[in-house]
Design a protein around this motif. Structure first.
Motif, PDB file in Angstrom:
ATOM      1  N   GLY A  27       0.821  -1.205   0.000  1.00 49.63           N
ATOM      2  CA  GLY A  27       0.000   0.000   0.000  1.00 49.63           C
ATOM      3  C   GLY A  27       0.855   1.255   0.000  1.00 49.63           C
ATOM      4  N   GLN A  28       0.332   2.312  -0.596  1.00 51.18           N
ATOM      5  CA  GLN A  28       1.011   3.602  -0.628  1.00 51.18           C
ATOM      6  C   GLN A  28       0.294   4.559   0.320  1.00 51.18           C
ATOM      7  N   LYS A  29       0.996   5.596   0.730  1.00 40.49           N
ATOM      8  CA  LYS A  29       0.425   6.585   1.644  1.00 40.49           C
ATOM      9  C   LYS A  29      -0.914   7.088   1.109  1.00 40.49           C
ATOM     10  N   GLY A  30      -1.923   7.057   1.962  1.00 41.69           N
ATOM     11  CA  GLY A  30      -3.251   7.505   1.588  1.00 41.69           C
ATOM     12  C   GLY A  30      -4.179   6.412   1.095  1.00 41.69           C
ATOM     13  N   ASN A  31      -3.651   5.223   0.801  1.00 39.38           N
ATOM     14  CA  ASN A  31      -4.497   4.121   0.347  1.00 39.38           C
ATOM     15  C   ASN A  31      -5.469   3.704   1.436  1.00 39.38           C
ATOM     16  N   LEU A  32      -6.669   3.341   1.032  1.00 30.19           N
ATOM     17  CA  LEU A  32      -7.672   2.783   1.927  1.00 30.19           C
ATOM     18  C   LEU A  32      -7.911   1.351   1.469  1.00 30.19           C
ATOM     19  N   ILE A  33      -7.682   0.400   2.374  1.00 28.40           N
ATOM     20  CA  ILE A  33      -7.729  -1.022   2.033  1.00 28.40           C
ATOM     21  C   ILE A  33      -8.707  -1.732   2.954  1.00 28.40           C
ATOM     22  N   LYS A  34      -9.589  -2.527   2.369  1.00 29.11           N
ATOM     23  CA  LYS A  34     -10.545  -3.328   3.140  1.00 29.11           C
ATOM     24  C   LYS A  34      -9.961  -4.734   3.296  1.00 29.11           C
ATOM     25  N   ILE A  35      -9.722  -5.146   4.522  1.00 32.48           N
ATOM     26  CA  ILE A  35      -9.066  -6.430   4.786  1.00 32.48           C
ATOM     27  C   ILE A  35      -9.936  -7.590   4.320  1.00 32.48           C
ATOM     28  N   THR A  36      -9.315  -8.514   3.576  1.00 35.10           N
ATOM     29  CA  THR A  36     -10.012  -9.709   3.107  1.00 35.10           C
ATOM     30  C   THR A  36      -9.427 -10.983   3.708  1.00 35.10           C
ATOM     31  N   GLU A  37      -8.146 -10.942   4.112  1.00 36.54           N
ATOM     32  CA  GLU A  37      -7.518 -12.167   4.601  1.00 36.54           C
ATOM     33  C   GLU A  37      -6.316 -11.862   5.487  1.00 36.54           C
ATOM     34  N   LEU A  38      -6.213 -12.590   6.608  1.00 39.93           N
ATOM     35  CA  LEU A  38      -5.046 -12.524   7.495  1.00 39.93           C
ATOM     36  C   LEU A  38      -4.347 -13.878   7.449  1.00 39.93           C
ATOM     37  N   ASN A  39      -3.143 -13.906   6.942  1.00 35.25           N
ATOM     38  CA  ASN A  39      -2.380 -15.151   6.831  1.00 35.25           C
ATOM     39  C   ASN A  39      -1.360 -15.251   7.949  1.00 35.25           C
ATOM     40  N   LEU A  40      -1.808 -14.998   9.169  1.00 38.94           N
ATOM     41  CA  LEU A  40      -0.953 -15.048  10.350  1.00 38.94           C
ATOM     42  C   LEU A  40      -1.482 -16.115  11.295  1.00 38.94           C
ATOM     43  N   GLU A  41      -0.604 -16.595  12.181  1.00 40.38           N
ATOM     44  CA  GLU A  41      -1.012 -17.595  13.156  1.00 40.38           C
ATOM     45  C   GLU A  41      -0.520 -17.207  14.539  1.00 40.38           C
ATOM     46  N   GLY A  42      -1.097 -17.845  15.529  1.00 41.28           N
ATOM     47  CA  GLY A  42      -0.604 -17.724  16.888  1.00 41.28           C
ATOM     48  C   GLY A  42      -0.842 -16.379  17.532  1.00 41.28           C
ATOM     49  N   VAL A  43       0.131 -15.983  18.353  1.00 39.95           N
ATOM     50  CA  VAL A  43       0.023 -14.770  19.162  1.00 39.95           C
ATOM     51  C   VAL A  43      -0.113 -13.523  18.299  1.00 39.95           C
ATOM     52  N   MET A  44       0.647 -13.437  17.212  1.00 38.87           N
ATOM     53  CA  MET A  44       0.578 -12.245  16.360  1.00 38.87           C
ATOM     54  C   MET A  44      -0.800 -12.106  15.730  1.00 38.87           C
ATOM     55  N   ARG A  45      -1.397 -13.198  15.282  1.00 34.62           N
ATOM     56  CA  ARG A  45      -2.754 -13.147  14.721  1.00 34.62           C
ATOM     57  C   ARG A  45      -3.737 -12.630  15.773  1.00 34.62           C
ATOM     58  N   ARG A  46      -3.666 -13.181  16.969  1.00 37.57           N
ATOM     59  CA  ARG A  46      -4.565 -12.777  18.052  1.00 37.57           C
ATOM     60  C   ARG A  46      -4.392 -11.295  18.390  1.00 37.57           C
ATOM     61  N   ARG A  47      -3.140 -10.846  18.445  1.00 41.79           N
ATOM     62  CA  ARG A  47      -2.862  -9.445  18.769  1.00 41.79           C
ATOM     63  C   ARG A  47      -3.445  -8.507  17.713  1.00 41.79           C
ATOM     64  N   LEU A  48      -3.243  -8.842  16.437  1.00 39.67           N
ATOM     65  CA  LEU A  48      -3.762  -7.986  15.368  1.00 39.67           C
ATOM     66  C   LEU A  48      -5.292  -7.997  15.326  1.00 39.67           C
ATOM     67  N   LEU A  49      -5.899  -9.148  15.585  1.00 41.20           N
ATOM     68  CA  LEU A  49      -7.362  -9.203  15.651  1.00 41.20           C
ATOM     69  C   LEU A  49      -7.867  -8.311  16.779  1.00 41.20           C
ATOM     70  N   ASP A  50      -7.196  -8.351  17.919  1.00 38.64           N
ATOM     71  CA  ASP A  50      -7.583  -7.514  19.057  1.00 38.64           C
ATOM     72  C   ASP A  50      -7.444  -6.029  18.739  1.00 38.64           C
ATOM     73  N   LEU A  51      -6.490  -5.670  17.882  1.00 40.68           N
ATOM     74  CA  LEU A  51      -6.250  -4.273  17.528  1.00 40.68           C
ATOM     75  C   LEU A  51      -7.197  -3.773  16.434  1.00 40.68           C
ATOM     76  N   GLY A  52      -7.995  -4.679  15.854  1.00 35.30           N
ATOM     77  CA  GLY A  52      -8.965  -4.264  14.847  1.00 35.30           C
ATOM     78  C   GLY A  52      -8.667  -4.723  13.433  1.00 35.30           C
ATOM     79  N   PHE A  53      -7.601  -5.485  13.230  1.00 37.10           N
ATOM     80  CA  PHE A  53      -7.273  -6.000  11.900  1.00 37.10           C
ATOM     81  C   PHE A  53      -8.109  -7.251  11.642  1.00 37.10           C
ATOM     82  N   VAL A  54      -9.404  -7.038  11.407  1.00 44.87           N
ATOM     83  CA  VAL A  54     -10.338  -8.137  11.170  1.00 44.87           C
ATOM     84  C   VAL A  54     -10.858  -8.050   9.740  1.00 44.87           C
ATOM     85  N   THR A  55     -11.344  -9.169   9.224  1.00 48.02           N
ATOM     86  CA  THR A  55     -11.898  -9.193   7.880  1.00 48.02           C
ATOM     87  C   THR A  55     -13.018  -8.166   7.762  1.00 48.02           C
TER      88      THR A  55
END
Length: 84
Positions: free
Chosen positions: A12-40
């Motif tokens: 992404g470039q500065k100013g881009n607006l992106i709608k999340i479609t997929e998180l390819n993370l596992e474990g603690v990092m996935r849980r942390r990002l979901l808690d921060l709002g990085f959800v589909t």
């Protein structure tokens, strides 16, 4: 019907607006990002990129979060707006 423009957050470039479609993370990092709002379906704005591209600042759920290239390369989304 137009095919959605799918990109990784790291590309992404500065100013881009992106709608999340997929998180390819596992474990603690996935849980942390979901808690921060990085959800589909969440809208993420690219706020700032460091001169060398790592880390990158994103705004999600009215919070600014910096992610390393490693994490942001594993999150995909549909480019909604390119900041123009």
């Amino acid at each position: 019907m137009d095919k959605p423009n799918i990109i990784k957050l790291v590309n992404g470039q500065k100013g881009n607006l992106i709608k999340i479609t997929e998180l390819n993370l596992e474990g603690v990092m996935r849980r942390r990002l979901l808690d921060l709002g990085f959800v589909t379906g969440a809208l993420v704005e690219v706020i700032r990129k460091s001169p060398l591209g790592d880390p990158i600042a994103f705004r999600v759920s009215q919070t600014t979060i910096a992610l390393r290239r490693e994490e942001s390369s594993k999150i995909e989304g549909e480019l909604i707006s390119n900041g123009e």
